[in-house]
Enzyme design. Structure first.
Site, mmCIF file in Angstrom:
data_model
loop_
_atom_site.group_PDB
_atom_site.id
_atom_site.type_symbol
_atom_site.label_atom_id
_atom_site.label_comp_id
_atom_site.label_asym_id
_atom_site.label_seq_id
_atom_site.Cartn_x
_atom_site.Cartn_y
_atom_site.Cartn_z
ATOM 1 N N TYR A 144 5.519 21.846 58.750
ATOM 2 C CA TYR A 144 6.435 22.975 58.612
ATOM 3 C C TYR A 144 7.647 22.484 57.829
ATOM 4 C CZ TYR A 144 9.640 26.742 59.965
ATOM 5 O OH TYR A 144 10.542 27.790 59.957
ATOM 6 N N ASP A 239 9.804 15.233 53.995
ATOM 7 C CA ASP A 239 10.628 16.126 54.792
ATOM 8 C C ASP A 239 10.976 15.380 56.082
ATOM 9 O OD1 ASP A 239 11.635 17.937 56.581
ATOM 10 O OD2 ASP A 239 10.253 19.550 56.062
ATOM 11 N N LYS A 267 19.235 18.675 60.792
ATOM 12 C CA LYS A 267 19.363 18.401 62.226
ATOM 13 C C LYS A 267 20.418 17.326 62.546
ATOM 14 C CE LYS A 267 14.834 20.286 63.222
ATOM 15 N NZ LYS A 267 14.975 21.632 63.726
HETATM 16 N N1 HOZ Z 1 11.267 25.987 64.150
HETATM 17 C C1 HOZ Z 1 12.109 25.262 65.025
HETATM 18 C C2 HOZ Z 1 11.424 24.098 65.632
HETATM 19 N N2 HOZ Z 1 10.606 23.315 64.800
HETATM 20 C C3 HOZ Z 1 12.652 26.135 66.116
HETATM 21 C C4 HOZ Z 1 14.064 26.354 65.894
HETATM 22 C C5 HOZ Z 1 14.770 27.208 66.933
HETATM 23 O O1 HOZ Z 1 14.192 28.108 67.509
HETATM 24 O O2 HOZ Z 1 15.928 26.962 67.122
#
Ligand code: HOZ
Length: 427
Positions: A144, A239, A267
């Site tokens: 992702y 990534d 992050k």
């Molecule tokens: N897509 C995010 C985790 N890989 C979730 C982010 C969120 O809901 O804060």
């Protein structure tokens, strides 16, 4: 457990926000419950609006590696706040953060800050396309890279959690330029590059995927990936939005000794405030406007509060012993959960990279997206709900990672293990 307030707030939220949430996974649909509304968090603990307290194993999906509301980060933010919160003009702190990133991450020669990881990955592939003059990109099934159009093809995270194969609204012409191949399969990459290599701008990969759950690269896989991409003039983009400053100070690239052409970060480098970054080889980065002709911009890029939190977080992380501490905590939790899985004959296994791990409810080895998908998501959902009842806050999806912070104490980990034992022995 009392949930009245969370339930009332969620009902209210659903009237005004699609699904009641601003990011799909947190709606908790795949684990069959409603989300908790959070009141505050401190160290390893998170408190909901009904007064319940949990050991937090989500850590805001990665950024809170020091734990919540770390006093030094909070103090730095308080001070920065008094000087104004956004200028839309250069500040010295952005340069300081860029210098810190370049010093830490081996392949970075220059870096551009953004406001999110998604922005970083979208910008990195635009840059790769401009630099190579090629249109196609290759990614891995189950990885992702944020919600940019080009990435919503066989994607992990929320896309996998909700079982959405792609996404309506992404034009076929755009999705058609994305080739998705299995992770950990160097032959698949070799084949696709033989056939399509001269049209491919980049191969973007989470070196250690966290968005199909945690998966580790096979011995030699990342090296072969590096060699093959080089051979075909294809840029390699790591990534490291999750793995950066998590797997080691210099991220997965430093841990495995493989240098990509471009790296995306997010992050941790924002210390819990919105930050992303992409960077890499100087000759490539100099194509970005205003130095070059590839456009990318952002009013809140390099925001004073965000870079302040990032710098404060990285300074603490750079201290001696932090990664040994994280590894020790991760190993203690991961190995003991594995031991419980064996003791109670549960068809499950833990994949772990330092303080990052996933408990997959499958008896198969999980090495890629198709093996991750053999997990019994109903079992995961049951485990999730039971752990929550026992005061442990886990990521609400089988296809996500669990994050341990420096603030987790041995007592927190033992409490988590006691909760896991109570859940697994009656499974
Ligand atoms: N897509 C995010 C985790 N890989 C979730 C982010 C969120 O809901 O804060």
């Amino acid at each position: 457990m009392k949930r009245e307030r969370s339930q009332a707030y969620f009902a209210k939220a659903k009237d005004v926000i699609p699904g009641g949430v601003n990011s799909p996974v947190r709606a908790c649909r795949s684990v069959g419950c409603d989300p908790l509304f959070i009141a505050r968090a401190s160290g390893s603990k998170i408190y909901d609006v009904d007064g319940n307290v949990f050991i937090d194993c989500v850590g805001s999906w990665g950024p809170m590696i020091l734990g919540h509301a770390h006093p030094e980060v909070t103090a730095a933010l308080r001070k920065a706040l008094e000087n104004g919160t956004s200028f839309g003009a250069p500040i010295l702190l952005e340069v300081e953060l860029a210098e810190l990133l370049i010093e830490a991450v081996p392949s970075l020669e220059m870096v551009r800050l953004t406001s999110s990881g998604t922005e970083a990955t979208m910008s990195a592939i635009r840059l790769a396309r401009a630099y190579t003059g090629r249109k196609k990109i290759i990614k891995c099934d189950g990885c992702y890279h944020g919600h940019g159009d080009a990435f919503l093809v066989k994607a992990g995270s929320g896309v996998a959690t909700l079982g959405i194969p792609g996404s309506p609204g992404v034009p076929e012409e755009i999705a058609g330029h994305t080739i998705s191949i299995p992770y950990n399969d160097a032959d698949a990459l070799a084949k696709v590059l033989e056939k399509e290599g001269r049209h491919v701008a980049c191969f973007i990969i989470e070196p250690v995927p966290g968005n199909m759950g945690v998966v580790l690269p096979r011995e030699g896989y990342l090296r072969t990936v590096r060699e093959l991409t080089q051979k075909h003039g294809v840029l390699l983009i790591f990534d490291e939005v999750i793995s950066g400053f998590r797997m080691s100070w210099g991220g997965a690239q430093s841990y495995y000794g493989i240098l990509p052409d471009l790296t995306c970060l997010g992050k941790i480098i924002g210390g819990g405030l919105p930050v992303g970054a992409y960077g890499g080889r100087k000759d490539i980065m100099l194509r970005i406007a205003p130095e070059g002709d590839v456009y990318q911009a952002g009013t809140l890029s390099g925001n004073p509060l965000a870079v302040t939190a990032g710098i404060a977080t990285l300074k603490i992380l750079s201290q001696k012993g932090t990664y040994e501490d994280l590894e020790g905590k991760g190993a203690y939790l991961g190995e003991n959960i594995n031991e419980l899985i064996q003791r109670y004959s549960i068809p499950a296994r833990v994949n772990r990279a330092g303080s990052l791990m996933t408990i997959f409810f499958t008896k198969n080895e999980v090495v890629d997206f198709s093996s991750a998908l053999t997990s019994d998501t109903n079992c995961f959902a049951r485990f999730y709900r039971n752990m929550l009842e026992k005061g442990v806050y886990l990521p609400p999806s089988q296809f996500e990672a669990l994050f341990i912070s420096l603030a987790h104490t041995k007592a927190d980990l033992d409490e988590t293990l006691n909760a896991a034992e109570a859940c697994l022995k009656i499974f």
